[in-house]
Design an enzyme around this catalytic site. Structure first.
Site, PDB file in Angstrom:
ATOM      1  N   HIS A 155       0.812  -1.224   0.000  1.00 37.99           N
ATOM      2  CA  HIS A 155       0.000   0.000   0.000  1.00 37.99           C
ATOM      3  C   HIS A 155       0.845   1.275   0.000  1.00 37.99           C
ATOM      4  CE1 HIS A 155      -3.102  -2.813   0.528  1.00 37.99           C
ATOM      5  NE2 HIS A 155      -3.869  -2.202   1.387  1.00 37.99           N
ATOM      6  N   HIS A 191     -15.210  -4.481   1.233  1.00 40.77           N
ATOM      7  CA  HIS A 191     -14.277  -3.352   1.407  1.00 40.77           C
ATOM      8  C   HIS A 191     -13.856  -2.897   0.025  1.00 40.77           C
ATOM      9  CE1 HIS A 191     -11.088  -0.888   2.851  1.00 40.77           C
ATOM     10  NE2 HIS A 191     -10.143  -1.789   2.995  1.00 40.77           N
ATOM     11  N   GLU A 230     -11.204  -0.845  -0.813  1.00 42.54           N
ATOM     12  CA  GLU A 230      -9.803  -0.503  -1.108  1.00 42.54           C
ATOM     13  C   GLU A 230      -9.347  -1.367  -2.289  1.00 42.54           C
ATOM     14  OE1 GLU A 230      -7.059  -0.430   2.217  1.00 42.54           O
ATOM     15  OE2 GLU A 230      -5.702   0.870   1.071  1.00 42.54           O
ATOM     16  N   ASP A 254      -6.955  -3.166  -3.226  1.00 38.46           N
ATOM     17  CA  ASP A 254      -6.433  -4.533  -3.167  1.00 38.46           C
ATOM     18  C   ASP A 254      -7.573  -5.554  -3.137  1.00 38.46           C
ATOM     19  OD1 ASP A 254      -6.813  -3.300  -0.661  1.00 38.46           O
ATOM     20  OD2 ASP A 254      -5.494  -4.695   0.379  1.00 38.46           O
ATOM     21  N   HIS A 301     -11.054  -1.881   7.802  1.00 40.58           N
ATOM     22  CA  HIS A 301      -9.983  -0.913   7.877  1.00 40.58           C
ATOM     23  C   HIS A 301     -10.379   0.489   7.400  1.00 40.58           C
ATOM     24  CE1 HIS A 301      -6.334   0.220   5.161  1.00 40.58           C
ATOM     25  NE2 HIS A 301      -6.121   0.781   6.325  1.00 40.58           N
ATOM     26  N   ASP A 307     -10.187  -7.188   5.836  1.00 37.89           N
ATOM     27  CA  ASP A 307      -8.816  -6.921   6.308  1.00 37.89           C
ATOM     28  C   ASP A 307      -8.566  -7.478   7.715  1.00 37.89           C
ATOM     29  OD1 ASP A 307      -7.625  -5.630   4.166  1.00 37.89           O
ATOM     30  OD2 ASP A 307      -8.318  -3.656   4.771  1.00 37.89           O
ATOM     31  N   TYR A 318       1.137  -6.874  10.593  1.00 42.13           N
ATOM     32  CA  TYR A 318      -0.047  -6.358   9.902  1.00 42.13           C
ATOM     33  C   TYR A 318      -0.820  -5.407  10.830  1.00 42.13           C
ATOM     34  CZ  TYR A 318      -4.230  -6.500   6.995  1.00 42.13           C
ATOM     35  OH  TYR A 318      -5.301  -6.155   6.215  1.00 42.13           O
ATOM     36  N   HIS A 378      -6.509 -11.262   3.541  1.00 49.07           N
ATOM     37  CA  HIS A 378      -5.062 -11.382   3.346  1.00 49.07           C
ATOM     38  C   HIS A 378      -4.558 -12.564   4.176  1.00 49.07           C
ATOM     39  CE1 HIS A 378      -4.585  -7.485   1.376  1.00 49.07           C
ATOM     40  NE2 HIS A 378      -5.289  -6.925   2.343  1.00 49.07           N
TER      41      HIS A 378
HETATM   42 FE1  FEO Z   1      -7.858  -1.994   3.500  1.00 52.27          FE
HETATM   43 FE2  FEO Z   1      -6.559  -4.995   2.349  1.00 52.27          FE
HETATM   44  O1  FEO Z   1      -7.298  -3.251   2.226  1.00 52.27           O
END
Ligand code: FEO
Length: 418
Positions: free
Chosen positions: A36, A91, A93, A95, A158, A177, A205, A238
């Site tokens: 990121h 989410h 974001e 990714d 997140h 996340d 993380y 993740h």
């Molecule tokens: Fe907040 Fe894995 O993105």
């Protein structure tokens, strides 16, 4: 069973059935190092996306755009893309949403479920005209046949848009996340990787991504507990999947402890140095901690990254920051780490500042100001020593570390030595 193998190409394209008719269709990026743009991911990362096959076929999140082909290929092993009915966007974001436009184009889903904030963020990031978006909130659920999907908003875990999806029939929590780790691994389940490696990845993380949202983590854990969800599998977006009540309890408890940030009896010394005078001060301060029974981690910012600092800080109740004075300021690597640390808002820490200087000596006081802005307890005035420390100066550094150790022990409710 060696962990962290980078999978071969053929293996990369296979889906993995993690529960009956619940498939992992994600991507493993073994070479990702810059996560990121701000954090290191020394073991790479994994973008997890999931498919549940039922009367409605539902995809939960997608992968970074770079890996969209991998995800679609895994998916195509299970069913034709046009058989996808729903997409849940937990989410937005990139990714997790980066492959969404391609997925929508290929699958023509009947519905895309997203939180209210998620809808705003989708509209801001993509050309969503014509997308069949349906907003859902905590308490909403959908039937997909034999199963139900319940939505739980988890703002700031997140991003403001984040949510969990809970499938009671599978006792499965898809957590986005939360509870993730940056690990690129052939293994898909946490129980296949040695626990110390896993815990280190969880701390890395958490300390670099989740830490500022610790109050929201505690609220989310409370909310999940109050819903009395029966959870046997936690599937984050993740890293490795937590299966079995023992592993699920492990990660829930780890998050509770990381979020509570109770004082811990370990010190972190972070420094940068020009002619090694500040480094010698750092080592003397460390000896003061260690002689007082407080273990110490020293990180030299000439060779460490600011994300190493935040990972180490998850175990430390005190942080002592040192810099030579350079051009009436602190060294750039120390300014970097303090700016980064300030944004991540660590709580319940003791702080202290030190450094060597030639003729002006501003750095320790400037560092102290940063630590004060982070609301740290500052039991000592900044310690500064002109030019190269002599024996008496190093003794003063040792005593500085020893006094900080006593202050930390008081916070940790440990016996304080005379
Ligand atoms: Fe907040 Fe894995 O993105």
């Amino acid at each position: 069973m060696p962990p962290f193998q980078i999978p071969g190409k053929i293996q990369e394209m296979q889906p993995i059935e993690i529960l009956h008719h619940v498939w992992w269709i994600g991507a493993v990026d073994g070479n990702k190092r810059n996560f990121h743009g701000y954090s290191r991911s020394p073991k790479g990362t994994t973008y997890n996306a999931y498919l549940i096959q039922d009367e409605k076929n539902v995809i939960f999140d997608t992968v970074d755009e770079k890996w969209s082909g991998t995800m679609l290929c895994r998916l195509a092993h299970i069913l034709p893309l046009e058989k996808i009915d729903y997409i849940v966007v937990n989410h937005t974001e990139l990714d997790h949403s980066g492959s969404l436009p391609l997925l929508v184009e290929k699958c023509h889903p009947e519905k895309i479920f997203v939180s209210p904030q998620g809808k705003r963020f989708l509209d801001a990031q993509f050309d969503t005209e014509g997308w069949p978006v349906e907003v859902v909130k905590t308490g909403d659920s959908i039937s997909i046949g034999q199963r139900t999907v319940q939505f739980i908003q988890t703002p700031m875990l997140h991003w403001p848009d984040s949510m969990f999806s809970y499938i009671p029939e599978d006792r499965l929590l898809i957590s986005n996340d939360a509870f993730g780790q940056n690990i690129a691994s052939t293994e898909r389940f946490a129980d296949a990787v040695p626990r110390p490696i896993l815990l280190q990845a969880v701390k890395e993380y958490y300390g670099n991504i989740v830490l500022p949202f610790s109050p929201q983590v505690l609220k989310t854990l409370e909310a999940v507990a109050s819903l009395h969800l029966d959870i046997e599998t936690i599937a984050p977006d993740h890293g490795l999947i937590w299966r079995g009540s023992e592993d699920c309890d492990f990660i829930l408890n780890a998050y509770r402890q990381l979020a509570e940030q109770k004082p811990q009896a370990r010190a972190l010394i972070v420094f940068d140095t020009m002619w090694n005078a500040t480094e010698r001060m750092a080592r003397a301060i460390a000896s003061g901690f260690e002689d007082s029974g407080i273990p110490c981690t020293l990180l030299d910012m000439r060779v460490c990254h600011h994300s190493d600092v935040m990972t180490a800080l998850t175990d430390c109740g005190a942080v002592v920051v040192g810099s030579s004075t350079h051009n009436n300021n602190m060294l750039p690597q120390i300014a970097d780490v303090l700016t980064y640390m300030g944004g991540l808002r660590p709580a319940n820490r003791i702080g202290a500042a030190f450094g060597s200087y030639g003729w002006s000596g501003e750095a320790p006081a400037l560092i102290q100001n940063h630590l004060a802005a982070m609301k740290m307890d500052l039991p000592e005035k900044p310690l500064k020593i002109a030019f190269s420390p002599k024996h008496k100066d190093l003794a003063a550094c040792h005593d500085f570390g020893a006094r900080l150790a006593q202050a930390l022990k008081l916070r940790c409710e440990l016996p304080v030595s005379e």
